[in-house]
Design an enzyme around this catalytic site. Structure first.
Site: not given
Ligand code: IMP
Ligand code: MG
Length: 179
Positions: A42, A102, A130, A151, A164
């Site tokens: 979302k 991330d 990030k 975060f 959100r």
């Molecule tokens: P990744 O697979 O680790 O790149 O995860 C990405 C997903 O993790 C994003 O689409 C977010 O839903 C969640 N996410 C990662 N960092 C944050 C943050 O700082 N705040 C909120 N959601 C996060």
């Protein structure tokens, strides 16, 4: 809600500037293409709806829901598709739209899956990046802003499904996590 924030990282005005800058790049690059934006639900919903209205070229939109099982706030490589797009992607110019890149595990899985469907092209637009957290080999062509390893919530991003709808992006006070 805004009172739960320890620090504002991006104000509404700054987010507007970011969206306009990214929309300009996309409008230029996709002028002669068939832009098909796929938002990852979302988190991407606020960014995507603002971004599409800032474009000056035609586009189509679609959504996917994915879940990645990891511990706590970290995703894992174990990504599951909960809702897929339901049209063929062959020949389309796909732009995946994400809230935050991330570890990269989620987008690596999604891009590899979509590439198997023979799109004409596939790129990623992410509101936040990030880079210090990256595990998987993924890069976004369009990046709204690079941030430190904090975060963040707001403008689509959640903590426990909340925040959100906050119009800016910020860092929560530590006591919120301890409730
Ligand atoms: P990744 O697979 O680790 O790149 O995860 C990405 C997903 O993790 C994003 O689409 C977010 O839903 C969640 N996410 C990662 N960092 C944050 C943050 O700082 N705040 C909120 N959601 C996060
Ligand atoms: Mg997300």
């Amino acid at each position: 809600m805004i009172n739960d924030m320890r620090e504002i990282l991006l104000s509404e005005e700054e987010l507007k500037e970011i969206v306009n800058r990214v929309a300009k790049q996309i409008s230029r690059d996709y002028k002669d293409k068939k832009l098909y934006m796929i938002g990852i639900l979302k988190g991407s919903v606020v960014f995507l709806t603002d971004l599409m209205r800032a474009l000056d070229i035609p586009c189509e939109i679609d959504f996917m829901v994915v879940s990645s099982y990891g511990s706590g706030v970290t995703s894992s490589g174990n990504v599951k598709i909960i809702k897929d797009v339901d049209v063929p992607l062959e020949g389309k110019d796909i732009l995946i739209v994400e809230d935050i890149l991330d570890t990269g595990n989620t987008l690596k899985f999604v891009s590899e899956l979509l590439l198997k469907r023979n799109p004409n092209s596939l790129q990623i637009a992410t509101l936040l990046d990030k880079p210090s957290r990256r595990v998987a080999d993924v890069t976004a062509k369009y990046i709204g802003a690079e941030i430190e390893d904090k975060f963040v919530v707001g403008y689509g991003l959640d903590y426990d499904e909340k925040y959100r709808n906050v119009p800016c992006i910020g860092v929560l006070k530590p006591e919120i996590y301890m409730k």
